[in-house]
Design a protein around this motif. Structure first.
Motif, mmCIF file in Angstrom:
data_model
loop_
_atom_site.group_PDB
_atom_site.id
_atom_site.type_symbol
_atom_site.label_atom_id
_atom_site.label_comp_id
_atom_site.label_asym_id
_atom_site.label_seq_id
_atom_site.Cartn_x
_atom_site.Cartn_y
_atom_site.Cartn_z
ATOM 1 N N ILE A 7 9.262 37.263 30.187
ATOM 2 C CA ILE A 7 9.492 38.100 31.358
ATOM 3 C C ILE A 7 10.042 39.439 30.896
ATOM 4 N N GLY A 8 9.871 40.429 31.698
ATOM 5 C CA GLY A 8 10.352 41.751 31.345
ATOM 6 C C GLY A 8 11.136 42.361 32.486
ATOM 7 N N LEU A 9 11.814 43.413 32.164
ATOM 8 C CA LEU A 9 12.615 44.126 33.144
ATOM 9 C C LEU A 9 12.419 45.605 32.892
ATOM 10 N N VAL A 10 12.127 46.339 33.932
ATOM 11 C CA VAL A 10 11.942 47.776 33.806
ATOM 12 C C VAL A 10 13.016 48.472 34.629
ATOM 13 N N ALA A 11 13.755 49.343 33.991
ATOM 14 C CA ALA A 11 14.787 50.110 34.683
ATOM 15 C C ALA A 11 14.276 51.526 34.922
ATOM 16 N N ARG A 12 14.427 52.028 36.128
ATOM 17 C CA ARG A 12 13.995 53.393 36.418
ATOM 18 C C ARG A 12 14.807 54.413 35.637
ATOM 19 N N ASP A 13 16.076 54.132 35.448
ATOM 20 C CA ASP A 13 16.957 55.037 34.716
ATOM 21 C C ASP A 13 17.827 54.186 33.797
ATOM 22 N N TRP A 14 17.650 54.310 32.508
ATOM 23 C CA TRP A 14 18.341 53.473 31.525
ATOM 24 C C TRP A 14 19.856 53.622 31.598
ATOM 25 N N ARG A 15 20.346 54.736 32.136
ATOM 26 C CA ARG A 15 21.789 54.938 32.220
ATOM 27 C C ARG A 15 22.453 53.992 33.209
ATOM 28 N N TYR A 16 21.658 53.382 34.075
ATOM 29 C CA TYR A 16 22.189 52.454 35.068
ATOM 30 C C TYR A 16 22.041 51.002 34.641
ATOM 31 N N ALA A 17 21.834 50.773 33.377
ATOM 32 C CA ALA A 17 21.747 49.409 32.844
ATOM 33 C C ALA A 17 22.841 49.210 31.797
#
Length: 114
Positions: free
Chosen positions: A3-13
């Motif tokens: 499974i994968g996860l895509v973050a729109r903005d890496w700073r919020y992960a």
């Protein structure tokens, strides 16, 4: 297949890693609440119910709204979060009911199982 996860903005992960699950109980148990607080304050901004950080000094982040934080954890960590939430002296970590199901929340941020 994974499974994968895509973050729109890496700073919020934020990733909290290397929690030794053999050390989750006992006198020297890892304090999961401290780890969650540290992770939360690494975000550029957060909801008002979670932290006092409502604005960022980074220009491209300033005024960014619509971020809904969530924390994901495996079954072992979730078990110990629930055990810590049942401690009556704890007010930050709670087990609340949503749609008839128990949901572990930290400062009103819901948790999800992986």
């Amino acid at each position: 297949m994974g499974i994968g996860l895509v973050a729109r903005d890496w700073r919020y992960a934020v990733r909290i890693a290397n929690i030794d699950i053999t050390q989750l109980s006992g006198v020297n148990a890892a304090n999961l609440i401290n780890l969650l607080v540290r992770g939360l304050y690494r975000l550029p901004t957060a909801p008002a119910g979670a932290t006092t950080i409502q604005t960022s000094d980074t220009p491209e982040v300033r005024g960014k709204y619509g971020v809904e934080p969530l924390f994901y954890c495996n079954r072992v960590i979730r078990t110990y979060l629930d055990l810590q939430a049942m401690n009556k002296t704890n007010v930050l970590l709670r087990i609340e009911e949503f749609d008839g199901k128990p949901v572990t929340t930290f400062r009103s941020i819901p948790g999800q199982d992986l």
